[in-house]
Design a protein around this motif. Structure first.
Motif, PDB file in Angstrom:
ATOM      1  N   GLY A  82     -60.391  13.076 -28.144  1.00 21.20           N
ATOM      2  CA  GLY A  82     -58.988  12.754 -28.363  1.00 21.20           C
ATOM      3  C   GLY A  82     -58.023  13.915 -28.249  1.00 21.20           C
ATOM      4  N   GLU A  83     -58.478  15.089 -27.776  1.00 23.49           N
ATOM      5  CA  GLU A  83     -57.557  16.214 -27.596  1.00 23.49           C
ATOM      6  C   GLU A  83     -56.605  15.892 -26.446  1.00 23.49           C
ATOM      7  OE1 GLU A  83     -57.576  20.996 -26.504  1.00 23.49           O
ATOM      8  OE2 GLU A  83     -59.455  19.919 -26.789  1.00 23.49           O
ATOM      9  N   GLN A  84     -55.326  15.793 -26.736  1.00 20.42           N
ATOM     10  CA  GLN A  84     -54.336  15.422 -25.722  1.00 20.42           C
ATOM     11  C   GLN A  84     -53.622  16.668 -25.208  1.00 20.42           C
ATOM     12  OE1 GLN A  84     -53.768  12.134 -24.460  1.00 20.42           O
ATOM     13  NE2 GLN A  84     -55.745  11.982 -25.517  1.00 20.42           N
ATOM     14  N   LEU A  85     -53.787  16.935 -23.929  1.00 22.62           N
ATOM     15  CA  LEU A  85     -53.140  18.081 -23.301  1.00 22.62           C
ATOM     16  C   LEU A  85     -51.838  17.638 -22.647  1.00 22.62           C
ATOM     17  CD1 LEU A  85     -56.330  19.650 -21.682  1.00 22.62           C
ATOM     18  CD2 LEU A  85     -55.223  20.302 -23.812  1.00 22.62           C
ATOM     19  N   VAL A  86     -50.896  18.552 -22.597  1.00 21.81           N
ATOM     20  CA  VAL A  86     -49.565  18.251 -22.063  1.00 21.81           C
ATOM     21  C   VAL A  86     -49.425  18.887 -20.687  1.00 21.81           C
ATOM     22  CG1 VAL A  86     -47.083  18.511 -22.455  1.00 21.81           C
ATOM     23  CG2 VAL A  86     -48.634  18.193 -24.402  1.00 21.81           C
ATOM     24  N   PRO A  87     -48.903  18.158 -19.692  1.00 19.75           N
ATOM     25  CA  PRO A  87     -48.717  18.739 -18.352  1.00 19.75           C
ATOM     26  C   PRO A  87     -47.801  19.955 -18.399  1.00 19.75           C
ATOM     27  CG  PRO A  87     -48.483  16.356 -18.282  1.00 19.75           C
ATOM     28  CD  PRO A  87     -48.542  16.727 -19.726  1.00 19.75           C
ATOM     29  N   PRO A  88     -48.044  20.923 -17.543  1.00 14.32           N
ATOM     30  CA  PRO A  88     -47.177  22.109 -17.491  1.00 14.32           C
ATOM     31  C   PRO A  88     -45.812  21.736 -16.930  1.00 14.32           C
ATOM     32  CG  PRO A  88     -48.729  22.128 -15.667  1.00 14.32           C
ATOM     33  CD  PRO A  88     -49.117  20.969 -16.532  1.00 14.32           C
ATOM     34  N   PRO A  89     -44.787  22.558 -17.175  1.00 15.44           N
ATOM     35  CA  PRO A  89     -43.465  22.272 -16.604  1.00 15.44           C
ATOM     36  C   PRO A  89     -43.521  22.313 -15.077  1.00 15.44           C
ATOM     37  CG  PRO A  89     -43.531  24.467 -17.594  1.00 15.44           C
ATOM     38  CD  PRO A  89     -44.793  23.784 -17.991  1.00 15.44           C
ATOM     39  N   PRO A  90     -42.699  21.521 -14.406  1.00 19.79           N
ATOM     40  CA  PRO A  90     -42.725  21.507 -12.927  1.00 19.79           C
ATOM     41  C   PRO A  90     -42.310  22.848 -12.345  1.00 19.79           C
ATOM     42  CG  PRO A  90     -40.853  20.256 -13.783  1.00 19.79           C
ATOM     43  CD  PRO A  90     -41.698  20.594 -14.959  1.00 19.79           C
ATOM     44  N   LEU A  91     -42.899  23.173 -11.223  1.00 18.16           N
ATOM     45  CA  LEU A  91     -42.554  24.415 -10.534  1.00 18.16           C
ATOM     46  C   LEU A  91     -41.236  24.238  -9.786  1.00 18.16           C
ATOM     47  CD1 LEU A  91     -46.044  25.379  -9.050  1.00 18.16           C
ATOM     48  CD2 LEU A  91     -44.951  26.272 -11.114  1.00 18.16           C
ATOM     49  N   PRO A  92     -40.539  25.346  -9.486  1.00 22.61           N
ATOM     50  CA  PRO A  92     -39.296  25.253  -8.707  1.00 22.61           C
ATOM     51  C   PRO A  92     -39.548  24.579  -7.354  1.00 22.61           C
ATOM     52  CG  PRO A  92     -39.563  27.451  -9.629  1.00 22.61           C
ATOM     53  CD  PRO A  92     -40.851  26.723  -9.882  1.00 22.61           C
ATOM     54  N   PRO A  93     -38.677  23.666  -6.935  1.00 22.76           N
ATOM     55  CA  PRO A  93     -38.899  22.935  -5.669  1.00 22.76           C
ATOM     56  C   PRO A  93     -39.057  23.833  -4.449  1.00 22.76           C
ATOM     57  CG  PRO A  93     -37.135  21.923  -6.953  1.00 22.76           C
ATOM     58  CD  PRO A  93     -37.466  23.210  -7.627  1.00 22.76           C
ATOM     59  N   ASP A  94     -38.406  25.004  -4.463  1.00 24.62           N
ATOM     60  CA  ASP A  94     -38.437  25.834  -3.258  1.00 24.62           C
ATOM     61  C   ASP A  94     -39.811  26.461  -3.000  1.00 24.62           C
ATOM     62  OD1 ASP A  94     -38.304  27.495  -5.441  1.00 24.62           O
ATOM     63  OD2 ASP A  94     -36.764  28.829  -4.633  1.00 24.62           O
ATOM     64  N   VAL A  95     -40.717  26.485  -3.996  1.00 28.18           N
ATOM     65  CA  VAL A  95     -42.042  27.059  -3.736  1.00 28.18           C
ATOM     66  C   VAL A  95     -42.860  26.162  -2.816  1.00 28.18           C
ATOM     67  CG1 VAL A  95     -42.044  28.223  -5.981  1.00 28.18           C
ATOM     68  CG2 VAL A  95     -43.207  26.030  -5.740  1.00 28.18           C
ATOM     69  N   PHE A  96     -42.452  24.890  -2.683  1.00 21.17           N
ATOM     70  CA  PHE A  96     -43.185  23.950  -1.837  1.00 21.17           C
ATOM     71  C   PHE A  96     -42.625  23.873  -0.409  1.00 21.17           C
ATOM     72  CE2 PHE A  96     -43.511  22.475  -6.233  1.00 21.17           C
ATOM     73  CZ  PHE A  96     -44.884  22.359  -6.385  1.00 21.17           C
ATOM     74  N   THR A  97     -41.588  24.657  -0.132  1.00 21.22           N
ATOM     75  CA  THR A  97     -40.921  24.542   1.175  1.00 21.22           C
ATOM     76  C   THR A  97     -40.994  25.823   2.003  1.00 21.22           C
ATOM     77  OG1 THR A  97     -38.793  25.150   0.161  1.00 21.22           O
ATOM     78  CG2 THR A  97     -39.322  22.806   0.284  1.00 21.22           C
ATOM     79  N   THR A  98     -41.791  26.782   1.590  1.00 22.77           N
ATOM     80  CA  THR A  98     -41.882  28.026   2.358  1.00 22.77           C
ATOM     81  C   THR A  98     -42.625  27.783   3.672  1.00 22.77           C
ATOM     82  OG1 THR A  98     -43.971  28.679   1.331  1.00 22.77           O
ATOM     83  CG2 THR A  98     -41.955  29.356   0.205  1.00 22.77           C
ATOM     84  N   VAL A  99     -42.453  28.699   4.600  1.00 23.04           N
ATOM     85  CA  VAL A  99     -43.098  28.587   5.908  1.00 23.04           C
ATOM     86  C   VAL A  99     -44.623  28.615   5.760  1.00 23.04           C
ATOM     87  CG1 VAL A  99     -43.398  29.703   8.162  1.00 23.04           C
ATOM     88  CG2 VAL A  99     -41.136  29.646   7.073  1.00 23.04           C
ATOM     89  N   GLU A 100     -45.107  29.487   4.857  1.00 24.02           N
ATOM     90  CA  GLU A 100     -46.548  29.602   4.655  1.00 24.02           C
ATOM     91  C   GLU A 100     -47.142  28.286   4.136  1.00 24.02           C
ATOM     92  OE1 GLU A 100     -44.648  33.567   4.384  1.00 24.02           O
ATOM     93  OE2 GLU A 100     -44.288  31.646   3.385  1.00 24.02           O
ATOM     94  N   VAL A 101     -46.442  27.666   3.206  1.00 22.43           N
ATOM     95  CA  VAL A 101     -46.928  26.412   2.632  1.00 22.43           C
ATOM     96  C   VAL A 101     -46.884  25.292   3.662  1.00 22.43           C
ATOM     97  CG1 VAL A 101     -46.459  24.613   0.919  1.00 22.43           C
ATOM     98  CG2 VAL A 101     -46.399  27.021   0.249  1.00 22.43           C
ATOM     99  N   GLU A 102     -45.790  25.190   4.375  1.00 25.14           N
ATOM    100  CA  GLU A 102     -45.633  24.128   5.378  1.00 25.14           C
ATOM    101  C   GLU A 102     -46.672  24.244   6.494  1.00 25.14           C
ATOM    102  OE1 GLU A 102     -43.836  21.418   5.868  1.00 25.14           O
ATOM    103  OE2 GLU A 102     -42.813  21.500   3.932  1.00 25.14           O
ATOM    104  N   SER A 103     -47.091  25.472   6.808  1.00 23.38           N
ATOM    105  CA  SER A 103     -48.071  25.646   7.881  1.00 23.38           C
ATOM    106  C   SER A 103     -49.453  25.136   7.469  1.00 23.38           C
ATOM    107  CB  SER A 103     -48.167  27.120   8.281  1.00 23.38           C
ATOM    108  OG  SER A 103     -48.657  27.903   7.206  1.00 23.38           O
ATOM    109  N   VAL A 104     -49.714  25.167   6.163  1.00 21.48           N
ATOM    110  CA  VAL A 104     -51.012  24.700   5.664  1.00 21.48           C
ATOM    111  C   VAL A 104     -50.946  23.245   5.243  1.00 21.48           C
ATOM    112  CG1 VAL A 104     -52.827  25.105   3.945  1.00 21.48           C
ATOM    113  CG2 VAL A 104     -51.564  27.037   4.878  1.00 21.48           C
TER     114      VAL A 104
END
Length: 256
Positions: A89-111
């Motif tokens: 019954g240990e309930q863990l809480v999701p971490p805060p969302p990351l900044p949206p711009d970390v998902f839009t970099t060229v390196e990320v989009e290429s992968v």
């Protein structure tokens, strides 16, 4: 290690004595070449060795080490304590969302193309599955120093079809064929120095994926790193009954 060696040496001696009993011609040849006084002691020692052979075999198997069975490795987590705490019954809480711009970099989009439009809402996924994934997050950070990042969770059948249309290098699952559609799969990566690290070409990330796969399997999840077409960041929970639901949904979609 040393104890195991002695046990196996003792077992080998027993096998030799047993062979001498079974094959008289070997025994006679050995006696002819040995001094007369040695035969009595040889038989006495051999009798003791033969009597203790079962004990030696049991000890050898017991010293072999921890057991590994279908993804559960008690070398990683003796007694599977993390799962026990999770189910207690240990309930863990999701971490805060990351900044949206970390998902839009060229390196990320290429992968990971189209990652910027992926759904990362924890509340759209199966609650039990979410707790297992969050436990993976906790173990990876506390025990291995890796901060995990959610790339994608729930995925609509429309998005699944769109990704499948891009080719097998993106996904081999069509609409209603992925656990993502049922909130039972996630794609994860690592977050380091304010950036997503996805590519396995990074040695640090590759080591992280290996640890992540072990921990995920420890949580009862299926890791995509073991598939023929590897998906190192993917884990899914093959929850009882979920597979049948996916098949039923897929059949219903075809009828429509």
């Amino acid at each position: 290690m040393m104890r195991t060696g002695w046990v196996w040496l003792f077992f080998l001696l027993g096998c030799v004595m047993l062979a001498l009993l079974v094959f008289p011609q070997w025994r006679e040849r050995l006696w002819r070449s040995a001094p007369p006084w040695s035969s009595r002691w040889t038989w006495a020692l051999g009798s003791v060795v033969l009597l203790l052979m079962p004990v030696a075999l049991v000890l050898a198997l017991g010293l072999k080490g921890p057991r590994t069975l279908e993804g559960f490795d008690d070398r990683i987590d003796p007694g599977n304590q993390q799962v026990a705490h999770l189910l207690a019954g240990e309930q863990l809480v999701p971490p805060p969302p990351l900044p949206p711009d970390v998902f839009t970099t060229v390196e990320v989009e290429s992968v990971r193309p189209m990652l910027s439009s992926a759904d990362r809402r924890w509340d759209l996924m199966d609650p039990e599955f979410v707790q297992r994934v969050l436990m993976v997050f906790k173990i990876m950070k506390d025990e291995h120093g890796y901060e995990m990042a959610l790339l994608e969770g729930y995925r609509s059948p429309e998005r699944q079809a769109m990704l499948a249309a891009k080719g097998s290098n993106v996904t081999m699952a069509g609409a209603w064929q992925s656990y993502h559609q049922y909130g039972l799969a996630v794609d994860l990566a690592f977050y380091r120095d304010g950036k997503l690290v996805i590519s396995e070409k990074d040695p640090w990330a590759m080591r992280g994926y290996q640890l992540y796969g072990q921990v995920a399997e420890q949580m009862g999840l299926t890791w995509g790193g073991r598939w023929q077409m590897m998906d190192l960041g993917h884990v899914e929970w093959r929850k009882p009954g979920a597979k049948e639901a996916i098949k039923a949904a897929a059949a219903g979609a075809k009828v429509q």
